[in-house]
Design an enzyme around this catalytic site. Sequence first.
Site, PDB file in Angstrom:
ATOM      1  N   HIS A 191       2.462 -14.619   2.897  1.00 23.12           N
ATOM      2  CA  HIS A 191       2.506 -16.008   3.342  1.00 23.12           C
ATOM      3  C   HIS A 191       2.972 -16.912   2.209  1.00 23.12           C
ATOM      4  CE1 HIS A 191       1.089 -19.452   5.666  1.00 23.12           C
ATOM      5  NE2 HIS A 191       0.592 -19.916   4.537  1.00 23.12           N
ATOM      6  N   GLU A 213       4.440 -11.138   7.624  1.00 28.51           N
ATOM      7  CA  GLU A 213       3.313 -12.038   7.814  1.00 28.51           C
ATOM      8  C   GLU A 213       2.923 -12.077   9.297  1.00 28.51           C
ATOM      9  OE1 GLU A 213       4.444 -16.001   6.992  1.00 28.51           O
ATOM     10  OE2 GLU A 213       2.482 -16.810   7.488  1.00 28.51           O
ATOM     11  N   ASN A 464      -6.778  12.707 -13.214  1.00 26.65           N
ATOM     12  CA  ASN A 464      -6.880  13.564 -14.378  1.00 26.65           C
ATOM     13  C   ASN A 464      -5.496  14.039 -14.831  1.00 26.65           C
ATOM     14  OD1 ASN A 464      -9.264  14.811 -15.837  1.00 26.65           O
ATOM     15  ND2 ASN A 464      -7.809  16.484 -15.657  1.00 26.65           N
TER      16      ASN A 464
END
Lengths: 732, 129
Positions: A191, A213, A464
Amino acid sequence: MNYDAMLSLLDELAQEYLFLDCKNIDIPTAGKLLNNLESIINESQKIKTPQLNSCGMGLSQILEKIILDMIKDKNQAADLLEEGIRLMQQIADSFKNTGKYDGSIQEFMGKLVAITGVAISGSDSSVAAESAETNVTEVKEEPLQVQDESLMRDFIAEGLEYIEEIEVNILNLENEPENKEYINTIFRPFHSIKGVASFLNLEKIRSLAHSLENLLDKARNGEISVTAPLIDVVLDGSDALKTLIGQLRDTLEGKKVDESALDIPALKTRITRIEQGFDSDMGDKKVGEILVDEGIISKDKLDEALQINKGTPDKKIGQTLIEEGIVKPKQVSQALRKQVEQVTDLTTIRVDTTKLDDLIDMVGELVITQSMIQQDLKNQLNPDKQLTRDISQFFRITSTLQQVSMTLRMIPIKQTFQRMSRLVRDLAKNAGKNISVELIGEDTEIDRNMVDEIYNPLVHMIRNSVDHGLESPEDRIQLGKSEKGLIQLKAYHRGGNVVIEITDDGKGLDKNKILQKALKNGMISSAEGLTDSEIYKFIFLPGLSTAEKVTDVSGRGVGMDVVRRAVEKLRGKIEIESTVGVGTTFITRFPLTLAIIDGMIVKVGTESYILPTLSIRQALRPSQEAYTNIVGRGEMLDAMGRLMPLIRLYEIFNIEPRHREPWDGIVVVVDSESGSKCLLVDKIIGKAEVVVKSLGEGLKSIKGVAGGAILGDGRIGLIIDIEGLFELSEGR
Amino acid sequence: MADRSVKILVVDDFATMRKVVRNLLKQGGYDDIVEAEDGAMAFKTLKSQKIDVVVSDWNMPNMSGLELLKAVRADAELAKTPFLMVTAEALQDNVVAAVKAGVNNYIVKPFTAEVLNEKIKKLVEGLDK
């Protein structure tokens, strides 16, 4: 009815109206009028006077349109407002004095409709809102030209920042699709970007942000649901925005920009499709592509045919292919049918998983009942031949039914993998590393329930790999590796399990470092006789992290033991393969589903128990010499070259066994997190896949028992929870 | 043009947007501007210094423009502060909600310096009355 309150409200309204200048409307005054009208509408409902209600709503409508500057003839609107207020006063007066109103409001309502273009029925204003939206474009002023370069730069920096925020939040949304707050946090940046882009005359960015939007707005209002394709398209959309903003930056810096790479219209089409409720964004596959996918023609042949086809745009590609003798008409028609199927694929429905579970449960019952019928029939002296045939047909149907019902819960692991690759991208950026992700076997299916469960352990392992596994780009170049690290995610089915491998091409595990650490922490007394894989397994123990520095992602020494526990909780296994300088692979094995357990059926006395196969190390009949009773530690057995505690299953469950001593019965060595122990049972019946049934609410948390199962002979067996059993045996 | 220093509070979560508004206001001769990045911050600012006009975005985290407006109107000290609401589309429901909550005026994005300053001017004139 008491009309005094209504009359005084109307008086107030009339007074307020005197201050209103419709041609040059004063918004605060209009606001007061709107609030007055609202009280009047409420009051009219209370005293049940529909005429006043309708008039009140009508006046609200006009006033709203005046505020929104949607009425051209302001004088007429003002006249109508005044007329309406007078009319309402008349109606209220008439009701107060005579208890009725003989006049009609039809004429007035007609004029209202003429000026607002909206019929007033009830309190629904959605139609009005829609027409407001369409009219607005007309009153919009021309956007101004702001060629302020510093403003552009601000927009680029802030816009990119916002898009990153979107990417992080969308992962949260994927976890909790119903959470409106997450939708909001994604909606807002789009927006804002749209708003600023409109000032800066960045039409492409504005319109794309606007589409996204709108899509999210619909999701927020519950008009469409948050599905994987929606999330995909939002991610692709934010990527496209990122590219567009990047292009903007390049333009500012005077670089040449290649705009051809982005297909914004295609993206917008996808957005629209999802907005219209299509659950998938596939289905646009061309016939030619299908033929290539099926291996009927090669890509080159297709390109060739497409080239020929260029001259005659009306001609279908299939036609050309047939005319060129590349494919048979039948193959094209099959491909065409596939294409239609793709479209029909779109009509999926969402089903509550509890309903699915119920269905699977009932199918399980059906299978058991039918095998009981079959058994009964066999027990008869003179079985009816026809009946026997029918029953075996019935048997085939039920077993197919069972298979099908199990697949209902299966979904491809694709989505999980895609989330992972997104995660790698984010993590890589934070760690300043350059990493590409390779996905293999995305279509491998796995139980829906498992998908959520395996997510966290996988995330941990990936973190990891990114953090400790892969070297920094500088180090990689020095080592003669390509600058870009690779993480490979691979899934496949193996022996009733789904195997997921996470491979990195990083530095590999440092055996010596792990050993030193393990020695230091007193986990082992010497490194002798340990195989590589046994050494690697130390990293799954709590408190052992070989990372030198703690980063914000991992290295706190709590990671890998959490992973192992999570994997084992899912009845899975984890292994490591690693070569120094070449890379590390984490291999995790999970059962396909939590609804079925792969077990070993054992018997104690008359009772059957099921031990999860994954926890079984060995079964043996020990000699009498192997048995020792150590004071303070209880009964021990020498098995697999070690002394292990002995658990007599019949003692734990307090039943009468056939064999009381280990050298008469069978001992099964089972593993759990806390170590290995020996279980004494009477005999092993065999291996079986059983459907796990809960024992019901009341018996939910019985230690040592994970659930029940109906065995092939119709009898019930309890599934042993190894960890719980160990605790029981230790009197914990 | 404003003949005395008019202090305007610009509220928007998007910093670039605040800058846009600031630039536009400058063209109208208003250069005493303070910024806030959401409704809650804006309210704090309003309580701590004298603000003549509030120009606030509608859609913001923490505290939306509408919530800020309602808070301002409910506060005895601030209730009369002129308030201009910035909305993205003139969605009837949004505008009506703002009007009912007592907004002084609204403006639809994108807007020109002319329109913005015209509206601000009116609000400022109202102050002198």
